[in-house]
Design a protein around this motif. Sequence first.
Motif, mmCIF file in Angstrom:
data_model
loop_
_atom_site.group_PDB
_atom_site.id
_atom_site.type_symbol
_atom_site.label_atom_id
_atom_site.label_comp_id
_atom_site.label_asym_id
_atom_site.label_seq_id
_atom_site.Cartn_x
_atom_site.Cartn_y
_atom_site.Cartn_z
ATOM 1 N N SER A 90 0.815 -1.213 0.000
ATOM 2 C CA SER A 90 0.000 0.000 0.000
ATOM 3 C C SER A 90 0.851 1.267 0.000
ATOM 4 O O SER A 90 0.845 2.045 0.960
ATOM 5 C CB SER A 90 -0.957 -0.017 1.198
ATOM 6 O OG SER A 90 -1.957 0.956 1.024
ATOM 7 N N CYS A 91 1.553 1.484 -1.113
ATOM 8 C CA CYS A 91 2.256 2.747 -1.321
ATOM 9 C C CYS A 91 2.320 3.022 -2.814
ATOM 10 O O CYS A 91 3.006 2.299 -3.550
ATOM 11 C CB CYS A 91 3.657 2.724 -0.722
ATOM 12 S SG CYS A 91 4.452 4.351 -0.788
ATOM 13 N N THR A 92 1.625 4.047 -3.249
ATOM 14 C CA THR A 92 1.525 4.346 -4.678
ATOM 15 C C THR A 92 2.854 4.830 -5.233
ATOM 16 O O THR A 92 3.356 4.314 -6.233
ATOM 17 C CB THR A 92 0.453 5.423 -4.919
ATOM 18 O OG1 THR A 92 -0.720 5.126 -4.161
ATOM 19 C CG2 THR A 92 0.105 5.520 -6.394
ATOM 20 N N ALA A 93 3.418 5.851 -4.594
ATOM 21 C CA ALA A 93 4.633 6.463 -5.131
ATOM 22 C C ALA A 93 5.807 5.487 -5.115
ATOM 23 O O ALA A 93 6.595 5.433 -6.068
ATOM 24 C CB ALA A 93 4.966 7.728 -4.353
ATOM 25 N N ALA A 94 5.941 4.705 -4.043
ATOM 26 C CA ALA A 94 7.029 3.723 -3.999
ATOM 27 C C ALA A 94 6.860 2.674 -5.083
ATOM 28 O O ALA A 94 7.837 2.246 -5.710
ATOM 29 C CB ALA A 94 7.090 3.063 -2.631
ATOM 30 N N SER A 95 5.634 2.246 -5.331
ATOM 31 C CA SER A 95 5.387 1.263 -6.390
ATOM 32 C C SER A 95 5.750 1.827 -7.749
ATOM 33 O O SER A 95 6.290 1.119 -8.613
ATOM 34 C CB SER A 95 3.919 0.827 -6.376
ATOM 35 O OG SER A 95 3.587 0.186 -5.159
ATOM 36 N N ALA A 96 5.465 3.121 -7.965
ATOM 37 C CA ALA A 96 5.825 3.753 -9.233
ATOM 38 C C ALA A 96 7.345 3.901 -9.360
ATOM 39 O O ALA A 96 7.913 3.698 -10.430
ATOM 40 C CB ALA A 96 5.136 5.104 -9.356
ATOM 41 N N VAL A 97 8.003 4.261 -8.259
ATOM 42 C CA VAL A 97 9.457 4.429 -8.270
ATOM 43 C C VAL A 97 10.160 3.084 -8.503
ATOM 44 O O VAL A 97 11.092 2.981 -9.314
ATOM 45 C CB VAL A 97 9.937 5.073 -6.955
ATOM 46 C CG1 VAL A 97 11.455 4.970 -6.810
ATOM 47 C CG2 VAL A 97 9.504 6.530 -6.890
ATOM 48 N N LEU A 98 9.724 2.049 -7.802
ATOM 49 C CA LEU A 98 10.372 0.744 -7.890
ATOM 50 C C LEU A 98 9.953 -0.021 -9.138
ATOM 51 O O LEU A 98 10.737 -0.798 -9.686
ATOM 52 C CB LEU A 98 10.036 -0.097 -6.653
ATOM 53 C CG LEU A 98 10.538 0.421 -5.312
ATOM 54 C CD1 LEU A 98 9.918 -0.388 -4.173
ATOM 55 C CD2 LEU A 98 12.055 0.345 -5.244
ATOM 56 N N GLY A 99 8.715 0.171 -9.560
ATOM 57 C CA GLY A 99 8.134 -0.605 -10.647
ATOM 58 C C GLY A 99 7.383 -1.809 -10.118
ATOM 59 O O GLY A 99 7.795 -2.431 -9.132
ATOM 60 N N ASP A 100 6.275 -2.135 -10.769
ATOM 61 C CA ASP A 100 5.461 -3.265 -10.326
ATOM 62 C C ASP A 100 6.261 -4.558 -10.253
ATOM 63 O O ASP A 100 6.113 -5.344 -9.308
ATOM 64 C CB ASP A 100 4.274 -3.470 -11.277
ATOM 65 C CG ASP A 100 3.184 -2.428 -11.090
ATOM 66 O OD1 ASP A 100 3.081 -1.861 -9.985
ATOM 67 O OD2 ASP A 100 2.429 -2.205 -12.050
ATOM 68 N N ALA A 101 7.118 -4.797 -11.236
ATOM 69 C CA ALA A 101 7.851 -6.072 -11.278
ATOM 70 C C ALA A 101 8.727 -6.253 -10.046
ATOM 71 O O ALA A 101 8.782 -7.345 -9.466
ATOM 72 C CB ALA A 101 8.689 -6.152 -12.550
ATOM 73 N N ALA A 102 9.408 -5.190 -9.620
ATOM 74 C CA ALA A 102 10.274 -5.278 -8.439
ATOM 75 C C ALA A 102 9.457 -5.506 -7.176
ATOM 76 O O ALA A 102 9.853 -6.273 -6.293
ATOM 77 C CB ALA A 102 11.115 -4.017 -8.312
#
Length: 255
Positions: A90-102
């Motif tokens: 549950s973190c939008t910005a971190a998911s965008a920074v890391l990428g879904d695959a990571a």
Amino acid sequence: MDQTTEARAAVVLDDRPIARRIGLVVLSTDHTSERDFNRIIPREEAAVYANRIVFRNPTTPETLRAMEPGLVEGAALILPGEALDAICYSCTAASAVLGDAAVVEAVARGKPDVPVVTPPMGARRAFAALGVTRISILTPYLDETAAPVAAYFRDHGFIVDRLTNLGLDDDRDIARVATGSIVDAARDALDERSEGLFISCTALRAVEVVATIEAACGVPVVTSNQASAWMCLRLAGIDRPIAGYGRLLSLPLPD
């Protein structure tokens, strides 16, 4: 056989205390995600099991990226050795920074064989269900933190007509943004060309006013927690409409 042994022999155990289980990995500073998931997910049909991982403000790409190592243990400690129907980071910005695959790879190392959801993943699947390809985005972030969110949607084929940021760098302050301010900011953020509005950030209390914003703006509105909870529900096999949280909650998960 003594009395305790006789009583134990008579005990019947259900396979699960409740039929469906949804895992939620939240930031240590998060005020909002658990409350929103428990608003949306019908408690008689599914339970939300949450665990927290360390996050240290300010909310910048660097501090968000630093959470990645904690995802493995954060996921692993949600009902160890037991199955889940879905798990959300549950973190939008971190998911965008890391990428879904990571994110998926890290969560799966801690909790294998469970479908993984991220808020931007849920949002793009939500817009697909709604038939929306042109969007405006409202975030509470600094410009540098919002940029990867906009890039995420562009990279997945969306036209981003407008990106509006509120300039906050502490997710504890983001959770304190008044719902009336969220409605006003959403109205101002919507470009007239856009078919839908994405309100980013799991800390922002947008779920509470998503229906109000849809009525004011006249287009579908997708928020981080709303989209994540919707996708988790659908993955868990709960397909019925749920009222009060926008048009999205009446729709199935698209292929």
